[in-house]
Scaffold this motif. Sequence first.
Motif, PDB file in Angstrom:
ATOM      1  N   ALA A  20     -10.313  17.692 -31.042  1.00 14.66           N
ATOM      2  CA  ALA A  20      -9.941  17.150 -29.738  1.00 14.66           C
ATOM      3  C   ALA A  20      -9.684  18.232 -28.697  1.00 14.66           C
ATOM      4  CB  ALA A  20      -8.699  16.250 -29.878  1.00 14.66           C
ATOM      5  N   THR A  21      -9.242  19.399 -29.120  1.00 20.13           N
ATOM      6  CA  THR A  21      -8.919  20.463 -28.170  1.00 20.13           C
ATOM      7  C   THR A  21     -10.132  20.904 -27.369  1.00 20.13           C
ATOM      8  OG1 THR A  21      -7.145  21.261 -29.602  1.00 20.13           O
ATOM      9  CG2 THR A  21      -7.977  22.800 -27.942  1.00 20.13           C
ATOM     10  N   PHE A  22     -11.309  20.933 -28.012  1.00 21.61           N
ATOM     11  CA  PHE A  22     -12.492  21.507 -27.391  1.00 21.61           C
ATOM     12  C   PHE A  22     -13.602  20.504 -27.090  1.00 21.61           C
ATOM     13  CE2 PHE A  22     -10.675  24.864 -30.158  1.00 21.61           C
ATOM     14  CZ  PHE A  22     -10.417  25.831 -29.198  1.00 21.61           C
ATOM     15  N   LEU A  23     -13.542  19.329 -27.687  1.00 20.78           N
ATOM     16  CA  LEU A  23     -14.698  18.428 -27.685  1.00 20.78           C
ATOM     17  C   LEU A  23     -15.164  18.040 -26.293  1.00 20.78           C
ATOM     18  CD1 LEU A  23     -16.736  16.704 -29.222  1.00 20.78           C
ATOM     19  CD2 LEU A  23     -14.990  14.905 -29.398  1.00 20.78           C
ATOM     20  N   ALA A  24     -14.248  17.729 -25.388  1.00 24.36           N
ATOM     21  CA  ALA A  24     -14.652  17.295 -24.049  1.00 24.36           C
ATOM     22  C   ALA A  24     -15.475  18.369 -23.348  1.00 24.36           C
ATOM     23  CB  ALA A  24     -13.427  16.931 -23.219  1.00 24.36           C
ATOM     24  N   GLN A  25     -15.094  19.628 -23.502  1.00 22.07           N
ATOM     25  CA  GLN A  25     -15.848  20.709 -22.874  1.00 22.07           C
ATOM     26  C   GLN A  25     -17.237  20.841 -23.491  1.00 22.07           C
ATOM     27  OE1 GLN A  25     -13.177  23.996 -23.480  1.00 22.07           O
ATOM     28  NE2 GLN A  25     -12.020  23.583 -21.600  1.00 22.07           N
ATOM     29  N   ALA A  26     -17.315  20.683 -24.810  1.00 28.63           N
ATOM     30  CA  ALA A  26     -18.618  20.752 -25.471  1.00 28.63           C
ATOM     31  C   ALA A  26     -19.537  19.647 -24.969  1.00 28.63           C
ATOM     32  CB  ALA A  26     -18.446  20.656 -26.984  1.00 28.63           C
ATOM     33  N   LEU A  27     -19.028  18.427 -24.888  1.00 32.73           N
ATOM     34  CA  LEU A  27     -19.853  17.307 -24.432  1.00 32.73           C
ATOM     35  C   LEU A  27     -20.256  17.474 -22.974  1.00 32.73           C
ATOM     36  CD1 LEU A  27     -18.058  14.315 -26.176  1.00 32.73           C
ATOM     37  CD2 LEU A  27     -20.259  15.339 -26.787  1.00 32.73           C
ATOM     38  N   THR A  28     -19.361  17.977 -22.150  1.00 36.66           N
ATOM     39  CA  THR A  28     -19.703  18.215 -20.743  1.00 36.66           C
ATOM     40  C   THR A  28     -20.844  19.218 -20.631  1.00 36.66           C
ATOM     41  OG1 THR A  28     -17.449  17.701 -20.020  1.00 36.66           O
ATOM     42  CG2 THR A  28     -18.804  19.020 -18.527  1.00 36.66           C
ATOM     43  N   SER A  29     -20.817  20.261 -21.482  1.00 35.22           N
ATOM     44  CA  SER A  29     -21.888  21.268 -21.430  1.00 35.22           C
ATOM     45  C   SER A  29     -23.225  20.676 -21.849  1.00 35.22           C
ATOM     46  CB  SER A  29     -21.527  22.473 -22.307  1.00 35.22           C
ATOM     47  OG  SER A  29     -21.739  22.234 -23.690  1.00 35.22           O
ATOM     48  N   ILE A  30     -23.209  19.657 -22.699  1.00 32.20           N
ATOM     49  CA  ILE A  30     -24.448  18.964 -23.074  1.00 32.20           C
ATOM     50  C   ILE A  30     -24.930  18.086 -21.929  1.00 32.20           C
ATOM     51  CG2 ILE A  30     -25.458  17.200 -24.585  1.00 32.20           C
ATOM     52  CD1 ILE A  30     -23.642  18.204 -26.814  1.00 32.20           C
ATOM     53  N   LEU A  31     -24.025  17.288 -21.397  1.00 32.50           N
ATOM     54  CA  LEU A  31     -24.415  16.303 -20.382  1.00 32.50           C
ATOM     55  C   LEU A  31     -24.835  16.947 -19.072  1.00 32.50           C
ATOM     56  CD1 LEU A  31     -21.643  13.680 -21.173  1.00 32.50           C
ATOM     57  CD2 LEU A  31     -24.086  13.469 -21.662  1.00 32.50           C
ATOM     58  N   HIS A  32     -24.524  18.210 -18.863  1.00 30.94           N
ATOM     59  CA  HIS A  32     -24.963  18.929 -17.674  1.00 30.94           C
ATOM     60  C   HIS A  32     -26.359  19.544 -17.837  1.00 30.94           C
ATOM     61  CE1 HIS A  32     -20.730  19.579 -15.708  1.00 30.94           C
ATOM     62  NE2 HIS A  32     -21.158  18.327 -15.659  1.00 30.94           N
ATOM     63  N   GLN A  33     -26.946  19.401 -19.027  1.00 25.69           N
ATOM     64  CA  GLN A  33     -28.305  19.907 -19.235  1.00 25.69           C
ATOM     65  C   GLN A  33     -29.297  19.066 -18.435  1.00 25.69           C
ATOM     66  OE1 GLN A  33     -29.062  22.740 -21.188  1.00 25.69           O
ATOM     67  NE2 GLN A  33     -26.821  22.919 -21.216  1.00 25.69           N
ATOM     68  N   ARG A  34     -30.364  19.690 -17.970  1.00 24.30           N
ATOM     69  CA  ARG A  34     -31.392  19.028 -17.184  1.00 24.30           C
ATOM     70  C   ARG A  34     -32.756  19.227 -17.852  1.00 24.30           C
ATOM     71  NH1 ARG A  34     -27.445  17.170 -15.822  1.00 24.30           N
ATOM     72  NH2 ARG A  34     -26.455  17.071 -13.767  1.00 24.30           N
ATOM     73  N   GLY A  35     -33.714  18.417 -17.434  1.00 19.78           N
ATOM     74  CA  GLY A  35     -35.080  18.611 -17.892  1.00 19.78           C
ATOM     75  C   GLY A  35     -35.463  17.809 -19.111  1.00 19.78           C
ATOM     76  N   ALA A  88     -31.268  18.918 -31.421  1.00 29.24           N
ATOM     77  CA  ALA A  88     -30.426  20.090 -31.189  1.00 29.24           C
ATOM     78  C   ALA A  88     -29.028  19.776 -31.703  1.00 29.24           C
ATOM     79  CB  ALA A  88     -30.390  20.452 -29.703  1.00 29.24           C
ATOM     80  N   PHE A  89     -28.284  20.836 -32.021  1.00 29.70           N
ATOM     81  CA  PHE A  89     -26.932  20.676 -32.552  1.00 29.70           C
ATOM     82  C   PHE A  89     -25.958  21.530 -31.745  1.00 29.70           C
ATOM     83  CE2 PHE A  89     -29.870  20.086 -36.082  1.00 29.70           C
ATOM     84  CZ  PHE A  89     -29.412  18.917 -36.675  1.00 29.70           C
ATOM     85  N   LEU A  90     -24.751  21.018 -31.588  1.00 29.67           N
ATOM     86  CA  LEU A  90     -23.681  21.807 -30.988  1.00 29.67           C
ATOM     87  C   LEU A  90     -22.390  21.484 -31.724  1.00 29.67           C
ATOM     88  CD1 LEU A  90     -22.800  23.798 -28.775  1.00 29.67           C
ATOM     89  CD2 LEU A  90     -22.263  21.809 -27.332  1.00 29.67           C
ATOM     90  N   ASP A  91     -21.709  22.515 -32.217  1.00 29.87           N
ATOM     91  CA  ASP A  91     -20.404  22.288 -32.828  1.00 29.87           C
ATOM     92  C   ASP A  91     -19.411  21.904 -31.743  1.00 29.87           C
ATOM     93  OD1 ASP A  91     -21.487  22.879 -35.250  1.00 29.87           O
ATOM     94  OD2 ASP A  91     -20.540  24.842 -35.459  1.00 29.87           O
ATOM     95  N   ALA A  92     -18.393  21.171 -32.126  1.00 25.24           N
ATOM     96  CA  ALA A  92     -17.476  20.581 -31.150  1.00 25.24           C
ATOM     97  C   ALA A  92     -16.642  21.611 -30.400  1.00 25.24           C
ATOM     98  CB  ALA A  92     -16.546  19.598 -31.856  1.00 25.24           C
ATOM     99  N   ASP A  93     -16.555  22.843 -30.912  1.00 24.11           N
ATOM    100  CA  ASP A  93     -15.765  23.864 -30.233  1.00 24.11           C
ATOM    101  C   ASP A  93     -16.612  24.906 -29.522  1.00 24.11           C
ATOM    102  OD1 ASP A  93     -16.728  24.845 -32.612  1.00 24.11           O
ATOM    103  OD2 ASP A  93     -14.838  25.708 -33.307  1.00 24.11           O
ATOM    104  N   ASP A  94     -17.918  24.683 -29.429  1.00 29.94           N
ATOM    105  CA  ASP A  94     -18.802  25.638 -28.775  1.00 29.94           C
ATOM    106  C   ASP A  94     -19.399  25.051 -27.499  1.00 29.94           C
ATOM    107  OD1 ASP A  94     -18.302  27.546 -30.743  1.00 29.94           O
ATOM    108  OD2 ASP A  94     -19.900  26.792 -32.020  1.00 29.94           O
ATOM    109  N   LEU A  95     -20.185  25.865 -26.791  1.00 30.17           N
ATOM    110  CA  LEU A  95     -20.704  25.453 -25.490  1.00 30.17           C
ATOM    111  C   LEU A  95     -22.166  25.839 -25.343  1.00 30.17           C
ATOM    112  CD1 LEU A  95     -17.792  26.777 -23.219  1.00 30.17           C
ATOM    113  CD2 LEU A  95     -18.207  24.386 -23.855  1.00 30.17           C
ATOM    114  N   TRP A  96     -22.918  24.999 -24.638  1.00 27.77           N
ATOM    115  CA  TRP A  96     -24.230  25.367 -24.138  1.00 27.77           C
ATOM    116  C   TRP A  96     -24.092  25.778 -22.681  1.00 27.77           C
ATOM    117  CZ3 TRP A  96     -27.314  20.487 -26.043  1.00 27.77           C
ATOM    118  CH2 TRP A  96     -27.581  20.628 -27.412  1.00 27.77           C
ATOM    119  N   LEU A  97     -24.848  26.784 -22.281  1.00 28.46           N
ATOM    120  CA  LEU A  97     -24.874  27.185 -20.881  1.00 28.46           C
ATOM    121  C   LEU A  97     -25.970  26.407 -20.152  1.00 28.46           C
ATOM    122  CD1 LEU A  97     -24.283  31.039 -21.206  1.00 28.46           C
ATOM    123  CD2 LEU A  97     -22.637  29.212 -20.728  1.00 28.46           C
TER     124      LEU A  97
END
Length: 237
Positions: A20-35, A88-97
């Motif tokens: 829960a500490t990091f998940l919202a940021q991880a999901l936001t980094s996914i949902l901001h992806q384009r293309g 694609a995979f993203l762990d809940a405590d990591d981020l995509w740029l």
Amino acid sequence: MTDRSPSARVSCIVPVHNGATFLAQALTSILHQRGAELDVIVVDDGSSDASGAIAAGFDGVRVHRQAQAGVAAARNAGVVLARGDFIAFLDADDLWLPGKIAAQLAALEADPAADYSLTLVRHIAMDGEKPGPLDDSPRLGRLMQCLLMRRAAFDRVGAFDTGTLTRADQDWFLRADALKLRPAIVEEVLALRRIHGSNHSLANANQVIDDFLTIAKRNLDRRRKEGALRPVHHWST
């Protein structure tokens, strides 16, 4: 980088256990992806915190809840639910740029024979955490966070091995190498791995060593069976 037409569908799978500490940021980094058309799946692996509720609060995110079975099983469950031609995979405590998905889709489009794409990754320490020496220089990420693959490539390699608790990603890459799957490398840092006191691999250091030895032996046995390893001949002079 200009946005690509969102014709490709990418299933983005996020396994989480008490993240829960990091998940919202991880999901936001996914949902901001384009293309691409994003198919976002959170697999709540038996969390006792608010992880499932946080994920359910995001529009466009599907949540699958299961009894705790480990990260490999959670990723496998996400793949079963995936609707995309790419995964694609993203762990809940990591981020995509920004631009990660678009850059990797472009790399695969430019090289139709490539089976998957990898980006560079940067490891960053979280404020207040002291995990030990940290090399934060960019490096090629043979990590799930850095991977985007064709669905057909995943199906060819097969599901993650649930018998290894910490190194199922390395095992998957070794099996992909054995099948001679081809990567398309994006020479940009497009993923961040955040190092903190609750990282699964840091908290289970002894298990990491055991799993490493297990998959190394399995890989050697597979190569011997396939004839990839040949005895070394020592010639006398």
